[in-house]
Write an enzyme that holds these catalytic residues in place. Structure first.
Site, PDB file in Angstrom:
ATOM      1  N   GLN A 151       0.584  -1.275   0.084  1.00 38.34           N
ATOM      2  CA  GLN A 151       0.083   0.003   0.090  1.00 38.34           C
ATOM      3  C   GLN A 151       0.948   1.156   0.251  1.00 38.34           C
ATOM      4  OE1 GLN A 151      -2.638  -0.469   3.167  1.00 38.34           O
ATOM      5  NE2 GLN A 151      -3.771  -2.151   2.389  1.00 38.34           N
TER       6      GLN A 151
ATOM      7  N   GLY B 181       2.298   2.237  -3.114  1.00 36.67           N
ATOM      8  CA  GLY B 181       2.271   2.615  -4.514  1.00 36.67           C
ATOM      9  C   GLY B 181       3.424   2.247  -5.239  1.00 36.67           C
ATOM     10  N   LEU B 182       3.976   1.011  -4.985  1.00 33.02           N
ATOM     11  CA  LEU B 182       5.320   0.590  -5.745  1.00 33.02           C
ATOM     12  C   LEU B 182       5.032  -0.498  -6.608  1.00 33.02           C
ATOM     13  CD1 LEU B 182       8.273   0.946  -2.730  1.00 33.02           C
ATOM     14  CD2 LEU B 182       7.723   2.488  -4.649  1.00 33.02           C
TER      15      LEU B 182
ATOM     16  N   SER C 256       0.896  -5.846  -8.881  1.00 30.54           N
ATOM     17  CA  SER C 256       1.104  -6.149 -10.483  1.00 30.54           C
ATOM     18  C   SER C 256       2.482  -6.950 -10.665  1.00 30.54           C
ATOM     19  CB  SER C 256       1.103  -4.974 -11.162  1.00 30.54           C
ATOM     20  OG  SER C 256       2.128  -4.050 -10.928  1.00 30.54           O
TER      21      SER C 256
ATOM     22  N   ASP D   3       2.583   0.679 -14.591  1.00 33.47           N
ATOM     23  CA  ASP D   3       3.151  -0.385 -13.762  1.00 33.47           C
ATOM     24  C   ASP D   3       3.487  -1.728 -14.529  1.00 33.47           C
ATOM     25  OD1 ASP D   3       2.680   1.647 -12.090  1.00 33.47           O
ATOM     26  OD2 ASP D   3       1.346   0.550 -10.743  1.00 33.47           O
TER      27      ASP D   3
END
Length: 620
Positions: free
Chosen positions: A395, A397-398, A402, A448
């Protein structure tokens, strides 16, 4: 022609006459192979005495798929097949003798095929298989072949990608439309250089009942035996008769096609032994990396442009190995099912939520099977166990989710021997996005997935004309040395990462002039950043990074970005860094042009309760 397996109702399996140089077996110095002289190729013994024909009989002996199975042979080898049938519970009355005994009197494969169709008065769809042919993977799912045949409502030919060293002059070569899967051209044993295709068709066909009369039509015009190979018939059917024939790919090779000598038999026997009696279970582990968005995000979902980079600081590993059933193993930390107490369950659920990585594995497997079915790729009938591990912080955002999907897809492709052409990189990124956005309803964009598929430093153009024309953008790998030394900081507790997307997307869809202008500016900044990075102009890049963040701030507002994110940005700026969000929130990346400030910056972040590290780029 020797042994041809044939079945009616959705299947006609054939195994044609095959010759082998018997004198080579007889005169071999050791005498170990002299007993094989005269034995038809389809009945040469493998490991434990199992023969090629035994394999095919196991594949087609399925009453729910095939109503009848026939075997065509010549008179010279009839007795061999009769004895095999008696020992193998094959109906001896379904062995068809074409009466030929020499190469001069043989009828040819097409005439043998037509003989069975005519004598048995077939009024059903038919599958034809050469029984002297061994598929490299001994356990493909023939039900998938029949499913695709029924779905396409046309004739079907199986093909595979030739390996290095195989010569196109020895095979029937097909050219296949990647969109419709229709075979646009068939070349039977083409001369060298006549075609660029390396897709080899084998004697493994499905025919609709209404097409069977073309056999007699073909034979009326082609009287010589050399023209009566099934490859020649298929060449005529596709190129001249213009009958729609579709192609289905088996991601594996085929052995023992045509004449076979002692060296080929030894090679096949060794390969067959390895596949049947592998001493250890082979594990395949694939890794995908976390990523940071450097410029342009979030414009990847708004027909914009972005630059992003995979980093080797964090990654997700997925491991696959063959097993009796399909098993997805929960991660002990990310998919907890046991807790120390009710209080422990409450604390973990509150901090990390309820959705771990197991659903990502399951959704990827579902979509993978669906993709292969729709694209005409027949998978081996093999089950597997999947497990995963990841050290990507949740959580922040890296792109942790995916990364798991990407690594799982890599594993499935390797396990089932799919190559890049089966699922090209641009479509692979779309596939991963669909797993998350459509299957699991996770808010996501293409950026991503693209950078995790291409890996390294990637420039992405998602302009509307490209996306509408081809379904994906233009993706370019840049030299990773074009990236300066960024630092990365993220929240230990990301619960205050803000509602990054807010209502901006809806405003964009509504044509809000401020949002539309901002997304165009994001794309312009990305193009400028690409030039600055390629010239290693870090001062120019710093100004662009700062503009990128301020533009994002102007349309999302500080309240939507979240207090925690804003604190990290302000703290970084205090020590002379330009700072921006590399993803949806919970982390920031910064560029500090004065190395003397870095020590104090890192200490300040640590004292404030953030985690900070140097970004280590990953390039394959």
């Amino acid at each position: 022609m020797e042994g041809n397996i044939i079945s009616s109702h959705r299947l006609l399996g054939k195994s044609w006459v095959m010759g082998h140089p018997g004198s080579e077996y007889k005169n071999e110095a050791t005498g170990l192979y002299s007993h094989l002289e005269g034995i038809p190729k389809a009945l040469l013994p493998g490991v434990g005495g199992k023969k090629i024909l035994d394999f095919w009989w196991e594949v087609v002996n399925l009453r729910h798929l095939f109503s009848e199975v026939y075997l065509v042979t010549n008179a010279d080898k009839y007795k061999y097949y009769e004895r095999w049938a008696t020992a193998s519970d094959f109906p001896a009355e379904n062995i068809i003798n074409d009466g030929s005994t020499t190469s001069e009197t043989q009828l040819g494969a097409v005439a043998d095929f037509e003989l069975v169709v005519r004598s048995k008065k077939f009024n059903e769809d038919v599958m034809v298989v050469a029984g002297d042919m061994l598929c490299e993977d001994l356990n493909f799912d023939i039900a998938e072949v029949l499913k695709f045949f029924k779905f396409k409502k046309g004739e079907l030919a199986i093909y595979y990608e030739m390996e290095e060293g195989e010569k196109t002059e020895s095979r029937g070569i097909v050219e296949v439309c990647p969109h419709t899967h229709r075979i646009t051209k068939f070349s039977e044993k083409p001369s060298a250089g006549a075609t660029a295709s390396r897709l080899a068709s084998v004697v493994f066909y499905c025919f609709q009942r209404q097409t069977l009369p073309t056999l007699g039509e073909y034979l009326k015009h082609y009287l010589e035996v050399k023209d009566r190979d099934l490859g020649k018939y298929m060449e005529w059917l596709i190129n001249e008769a213009n009958v729609p024939v579709f192609g289905m790919k088996l991601p594996t090779g085929f052995q023992l096609i045509g004449q076979v000598g002692l060296s080929e038999y030894r090679k096949w026997s060794a390969q067959y032994s390895t596949k049947q009696h592998g001493s250890t279970v082979k594990q395949i582990t694939c890794r995908s990396y976390a990523r940071v968005g450097i410029m342009g995000n979030p414009s990847d979902g708004f027909y914009g442009k972005t630059i992003a980079m995979t980093i080797s600081n964090f990654w997700a590993d997925v491991t696959i190995y063959e097993s009796k059933r399909v098993v997805l193993i929960p991660h002990p930390l990310n998919d907890p099912t046991e807790f120390g107490s009710l209080q422990d369950l409450h604390g973990i659920s509150q901090k990390e939520g309820y959705l771990g990585g197991l659903r990502l594995l399951q959704a990827t497997c579902k979509q993978f099977y669906q993709y292969c079915s729709e694209q005409g790729i027949a998978l081996a009938k093999r089950n597997f166990t999947l497990k995963y591990d990841t050290n990507i912080p949740r959580q922040v955002g890296l792109a942790g989710s995916s990364a798991i999907v990407s690594a799982t897809l890599k594993c499935l492709m390797k396990f089932y021997d799919l190559i890049d052409e089966d699922l090209p990189k641009p479509l692979r990124a779309n596939f991963i996005l669909n797993v998350e956005s459509e299957e699991l309803v996770i808010t996501a964009g293409l950026q991503d997935r693209v950078v995790q598929v291409y890996e390294g430093l990637v420039y992405m153009d998602f302009s509307k004309e490209l996306m509408e024309k081809q379904g994906y953008g233009s993706y370019v790998n840049m030299d990773v040395s074009c990236a300066p030394k960024f630092w990365l900081a993220y929240m230990g507790d990301p619960s205050d990462s803000g509602k990054i997307h807010s209502n901006v997307r809806q405003r964009w869809l509504n044509g809000d002039s401020d949002v539309v202008a901002a997304m165009k500016s994001f794309a312009d900044l990305t193009d400028q950043a690409k030039i600055a990075m390629e010239s290693k102009n870090w001062h120019e890049l710093s100004e662009l990074v700062n503009k990128n963040f301020e533009l994002r701030r102007s349309i999302y507002t500080d309240a939507c970005l979240g207090e925690g994110n804003m604190r990290m940005v302000q703290l970084g700026r205090k020590f002379g860094s330009v700072v921006k969000l590399p993803g949806s929130g919970g982390a920031v990346i910064g560029l500090c042009l004065d190395p003397d400030n870095l020590v104090e910056l890192k200490e300040a972040f640590q004292e404030a309760g953030f985690v900070i590290c140097d970004v280590v780029p990953y390039a394959p």
